[in-house]
Design an enzyme around this catalytic site. Sequence first.
Site, PDB file in Angstrom:
ATOM      1  N   LEU A  72       0.757  -1.162  -0.090  1.00  0.00           N
ATOM      2  CA  LEU A  72       0.088   0.031  -0.111  1.00  0.00           C
ATOM      3  C   LEU A  72       0.896   1.266   0.154  1.00  0.00           C
ATOM      4  O   LEU A  72       2.000   1.142   0.596  1.00  0.00           O
ATOM      5  CB  LEU A  72      -0.863   0.178   1.055  1.00  0.00           C
ATOM      6  N   ASP A  73       0.660   2.246  -0.803  1.00  0.00           N
ATOM      7  CA  ASP A  73       1.554   3.357  -0.780  1.00  0.00           C
ATOM      8  C   ASP A  73       1.379   3.972   0.607  1.00  0.00           C
ATOM      9  O   ASP A  73       0.259   3.958   1.243  1.00  0.00           O
ATOM     10  CB  ASP A  73       0.763   4.492  -1.943  1.00  0.00           C
ATOM     11  N   PRO A  74       2.126   5.093   0.920  1.00  0.00           N
ATOM     12  CA  PRO A  74       2.086   5.697   2.314  1.00  0.00           C
ATOM     13  C   PRO A  74       0.835   6.441   2.248  1.00  0.00           C
ATOM     14  O   PRO A  74       0.271   6.491   3.486  1.00  0.00           O
ATOM     15  CB  PRO A  74       3.378   6.655   2.009  1.00  0.00           C
ATOM     16  N   ALA A  76      -2.023   5.371   1.341  1.00  0.00           N
ATOM     17  CA  ALA A  76      -3.167   4.539   1.503  1.00  0.00           C
ATOM     18  C   ALA A  76      -3.234   4.019   2.938  1.00  0.00           C
ATOM     19  O   ALA A  76      -2.160   3.733   3.538  1.00  0.00           O
ATOM     20  CB  ALA A  76      -3.045   3.412   0.683  1.00  0.00           C
TER      21      ALA A  76
END
Length: 333
Positions: A72-74, A76
């Site tokens: 997950l991206d930061p 998200a």
Amino acid sequence: MPKVVVPPLPLSGIFAVSKPSGPTSMSVLEDIKRLVGNSRLFVDACKLENRPTKGNRKRRKDTVKIGQGGTLDPLADGVLVVGVGKGTKRLSDFLDCVKEYRTTALLGCETDSYDCHGARVRDAPWRHVTKEAVEAVLDKFRGEIYQTPPIFSALKMDGKPLHEYARQGIPLPRPIEKRKVTVHSLNLVDWMGCNHDFRWPQKEFSPDQKVALQTALKSVEIDPVIQDKPDEHPGQVPTAFVLSMTVSGGTYVRSIVHDLGHALGSAAHVVTLTRSRQGGFTLDPKSEEDKSCVPWDVFEKALEDEGGPGEDGWRLWEREILDRLEIVDAQRQ
């Protein structure tokens, strides 16, 4: 409190944590590893007793394998699947499984990363976009579709990350390969209008950066010119709306929002992103088959102070994992 009955230790398995927005998936994983690498749940008790330590806060984290089943991206938050021990061999199952997301899109601006952590690449009119217009165009993004991954990504072409071509002004050797994905459902669930606190990023692409990006794209796009179309009445808060979607593995939610902005004759980027389900793990269990996530604050508190074991013999964070753990192999490793 009754004792939790567990198979022979140490265990291997899979569980999910509710990742918060902000930290990277890797930093979350490293924090969890500090705990599981010192727990008899996952490490042979003899290894824990015999290894050297330097004080209570000295933690060894190289005694157990740990991995995650989809970054997950930061920005998200939401479901992050974690595998421990032989459970790491099952993590590939979660890369291609069905996932559910909820995302907030902000109109009028697109960014290099397709989300609010990036820099503004282009501004575009947004006042003409209505709720009805969004609902009317969503059908173009349902079913089997082809997506072009963002040029500002870590995907590689001829050994070089795409973002390096864009930043250095190097023409792409060929078009970015489109990916076929499946959008099982896509719905507008909340029309926020201008009633929100989201704003466009302050960081903007410089003229030189725009030229570099155009150079990278000109060999593969007919008209890669990046040109702002400023709103005629600046100052008003731009429109935001929330989408929910169920998608196949490999789907770029940010690309859906970016491409949707273009389809509306505007621009758009992601300002919030939540993964609400990945396979059988979900933030909101609705059936016996659904598995809930360990709340992140359980691990945060344990990293500060694990506390002592309860009447069942386990610390709180260990009990929370046991309640949700999908055991892959109960044999000693």
